[in-house]
Structures are given as C-alpha cells and as structure tokens.
Write a protein that holds these residues in place. Sequence first.
Motif, short mmCIF file in Angstrom:
data_model
loop_
_atom_site.label_atom_id
_atom_site.label_comp_id
_atom_site.label_asym_id
_atom_site.label_seq_id
_atom_site.Cartn_x
_atom_site.Cartn_y
_atom_site.Cartn_z
N HIS A 1 0.87 -1.18 0.00
CA HIS A 1 0.00 0.00 0.00
C HIS A 1 0.90 1.22 0.00
O HIS A 1 2.01 1.17 0.54
N PHE B 1 -1.33 13.90 -2.63
CA PHE B 1 -1.98 13.66 -1.34
C PHE B 1 -1.75 14.83 -0.40
O PHE B 1 -0.77 15.56 -0.52
N ASN C 1 -11.52 4.17 5.72
CA ASN C 1 -11.47 4.49 4.30
C ASN C 1 -12.19 5.82 4.15
O ASN C 1 -13.42 5.88 4.22
N ILE D 1 -9.14 5.24 -4.85
CA ILE D 1 -8.24 5.01 -3.71
C ILE D 1 -8.71 5.92 -2.58
O ILE D 1 -9.23 7.01 -2.83
N TRP E 1 -8.09 7.28 1.73
CA TRP E 1 -7.13 7.46 2.84
C TRP E 1 -7.50 6.44 3.92
O TRP E 1 -8.65 6.42 4.37
N GLY F 1 -11.92 9.21 -0.26
CA GLY F 1 -11.49 8.56 -1.49
C GLY F 1 -12.24 9.09 -2.70
O GLY F 1 -13.42 9.44 -2.63
N MET G 1 -2.62 4.68 2.08
CA MET G 1 -3.82 4.66 1.24
C MET G 1 -4.39 3.24 1.21
O MET G 1 -3.66 2.28 1.44
N THR G 2 -5.67 3.12 0.87
CA THR G 2 -6.28 1.80 0.67
C THR G 2 -5.66 1.15 -0.56
O THR G 2 -4.92 1.79 -1.31
N ASP H 1 -5.90 12.94 2.82
CA ASP H 1 -6.62 12.59 1.59
C ASP H 1 -5.77 12.36 0.33
O ASP H 1 -4.85 13.13 0.07
N PRO H 2 -6.18 11.41 -0.51
CA PRO H 2 -5.61 11.32 -1.85
C PRO H 2 -6.13 12.51 -2.67
O PRO H 2 -7.28 12.92 -2.51
N LEU I 1 -0.55 10.06 -8.10
CA LEU I 1 -1.27 10.16 -6.84
C LEU I 1 -0.67 11.34 -6.08
O LEU I 1 0.52 11.32 -5.75
N SER J 1 -0.08 7.30 8.13
CA SER J 1 -1.19 6.97 7.23
C SER J 1 -0.75 6.34 5.92
O SER J 1 0.31 6.65 5.39
#
Length: 475
Positions: free
Chosen positions: A14, A39, A261, A278, A280, A264, A299-300, A24-25, A37, A297
């Motif tokens: 991940h 963030f 999650n 995706i 957070w 996203g 990401m999923t 957040d993404p 990506l 943190s």
Amino acid sequence: VIIVGDSNYRPTYHFTPEKNWMNDPNGMVYYKGEYHLFFQYNPDDNVWGPMHWGHAVSEDLVNWEELPVALYPDDLGNIFSGSAVVDEHNTAGFKTGNEDVLVAIFTHQNPETKEQYQSLAYSNDMGRSWEKYGENPVLINEDKDDFRDPKVIWHEETQQWVMVVAAGQEILFYSSPDLKEWKYLQSFGHGMGAHGGVWECPDLFTVRNENGQEQWALLVSINPGAPNGGSGTQYFLGAFDGETFQTSQTETKWLDYGTDNYAGVTWSNEPNDRNLFIGWMSNWEYAQDVPTTAWRSAMTLPRTLELSDSGDLLLSKPAEEISSVLASHNVEFNASEVEIQDNPVLKSGTFQIRTTLDLSEEKSVELFWGNGTSGVSIHFDKTTSEILIDRSDAGYNFKNMNNNDLVVPYILPESNELELEIWVDKSSVEVFVNGGERVITFLIFPNTPFDDFKIRSNSGEEFVRSLSILPVSKD
Ligand code: FRU
C-alpha cells in the motif's frame, strides 16, 4: 517473543509516504503510462499541519515512487484537497510545450481567516513541476465557511467541465468551458443521505453493469457520522444531465463499512475506462495518534467501483493489478473446522486470505487470526444478518470508537455462500465480501505477530468450501 515495532507497521503493498503526515488522496490522474497520486501532506511533521500536495507515481498501482512535493502553500493559503485533469484541448490556455497540460483544481485555505476558495495550477512536463495560475482563486463563495475539495470531470454530452465541491453539508455543482470561469448549477444534499457531520471530498462519475445499465454515482465523504464512528464515505446513485443531479435513493448507502477508508475519489483519464478509486486508510477520530512515528497513514488498495447487476449497489473490488502480487492459487477443500498454528505466511504480516463458506446449515461462523492473547475476529451472524468485527484485542485501543467493534449489516444471497477476500498488510485489513457487495477496511497494530488462524461454526457440518492463505510479495 518478537516485538512488532513501528517499522513493522508500515504496509508493503500500500502507498505510504517515506516520512511524515498524509491524509486525503488528491489530484489522481493518469497520463502516458503513469498513475499520479497526490496527497494532503505535511512535510514537516507527523500530524496534520500546513497542507501541501505530496506526489507519487506508479506504472502498475503496486510499486509507487514518491516524487518531490508538487504544491506548496503560498500567499493565498494552504493547499487543501482537489483533483487534476488532462486538459487535452488546452481549454484553459496553459499549454506551452509538446506534452498535454495537466491542470490541478484545488482548495486554497487562508490559515488566518479560514476562508476557502478554489484555485488552479498546471504542469507542462508530465506532472514533474507545477505553476500556480496567476489569477487565483477562480471560484469563491462568500456565504460558506466550508467550501472545498473540488472534483472536476469532463462532461462529454455537454462538452464542458463539471465541478462538484463540498459546501457545509451540501454538494455544489458548477460548469465551465475553460476551468477558469465557473457557472453555478445546483446544490444537492438537503434532506438526502447522512448528515452527522461536514460533507467533504465529493466525486461524480458513471458506473455500468453487465445488463448495460448506467447510473451516475456521487460520492460524499462525511466527518463524523460514519456507520462505525468518525469519518466515512456515503454514495448516491442517480442521473446527471450536465446541469442537475437527481436521485430517487431514499436510504443512506456506504461505500465502505470499515472505520478506515475516507476522502477517497477516482482517477481521471483512466486508460481502461475503469472507476479506479483510492481512499485514505484512516479515521479523523484517531489518525494523528496511531502508533507510527516516521510516517503516518497509508492509502487503501486501489479499487474498481462497479454497478451491481441489481443496479442499486456500488461494488468495490481490488484493482486487477493487485492480484499480480500473489504467489499462488486457491485450494479447494471441505472442512467443518480449520485450525492453523505458527504459520509463516501469517507471521509475515502481509498476506491474502480467501475463503468460501457454505452457510446453508449454519447460524453463525467465526474467522479468527491472531495468537494466544490477541487477534482479530470476523463473525457472521445469519440470524441478525450482521458481520461483526472485533478488533478490541488487536494491539491498539482506537480512540472514540465503539469498543472497537464494527457492525456491518449484510443479507446473505440465496446461495447461502459467504465469500471473503481479506487483504492484510502489516497494520491494515481490507475485507471484500461476496465480490465487493460489502467492503470493510480497518487498521490494527499487533504487538506480537498474529500467526494462528481458525474458522469455526456451531454445526459440525462441512461448511468451509475453499481456503487459501497466500503470501503477498512485490518484486
Ligand atoms: C478531508 C479534509 C478535506 C480538506 C483536507 C484538509 O479529510 O478535511 O475536506 O480539504 O482534509 O487536509
């Protein structure tokens, strides 16, 4: 005794930043072989602070290369969440070279007045360097304190850009020919969905199923007010004609029933026409306290969002690319109980469990992995139609959570089969139920390796139809 330390909590497949705080993404966009990506990032501390856009790229959604910070705070404020697009037709006029220009649409937050407004930045070198637009901000809204997280899409039918942006507990819709001039279209949200907290990070896209049915999906993150506490993401299915979003949906639908999650959204310009998502992998209730220090943190897993055949659910599935990190295949068998001890794959902390359970004769089943003193249990109770997850003994006491028990309503299909696909990556767990009809994402912080495993039920019938526990390793 092996003590699992901070470094062992860092997921392997991940995305995590090398160091410091991420939420957040942002700005996910695909361009010429690269999944970008961005963030929410604080490069100076491992808690939330003056926000920047961090940046990473991947060619395969598994291996990520972290790049230098893309957007720094400036005179207009800190850089909050937002999106990015490929401006193929140079509608904004920012293009200078041979590459298509990438345009980021983000929120500036004035740290003194707390005012929030939408701004632009662009890149003419495949996202490597970014220039802010000289006439920022491009969109202000004087009546709203909370006005943020613009997600911009190209609306093909009306040949214009459409922005969804969160304002208090509503989503505002705007349109634009050039990303600079925005026309207000509508507000959505009054009397619709969950309102336990502020609305944030919307997304708008179409989803299709195999029956050829198409719907528009509107994602809305909300904090607090999620089904298992704190922050979570709800969605609405409906119709959008370039001007108005409408839905006949009356019940609240949640994208993920887990605690971790949030915020996203999906990729722009995705080459395979997927809704590639995706999120957070944390929760605002405790994100800044979890026991990792160098970084905070992850990401999923990247996931695809699809419309169910019934037309009323968003299914979440791990992106196909993720399967490439698995070592082996499914094992068929029949058993009334499974018990595995001191398993090296489980001990490694990065694995995938897949199992199919036939619950025709069962009232309840339990799947557990852990060790003598602690672990995680996933319990399905057919009589109440609930999946119950207990992470109260998984090594960490999560602040403000309901005893760390997760309750997930789920009605078993007529086949009576429960298929679980569980992805574990050191400190995260993602449970996909029956092809993505439910997803439950949550964090754990084991103190010692969890290397024992059990599945059991009350009946003595042979209900375990398949089981595999596979290592996950990247090259
Ligand atoms: C969501 C959020 C966004 C905001 C950002 C600030 O987690 O609160 O609404 O833009 O985080 O970091």
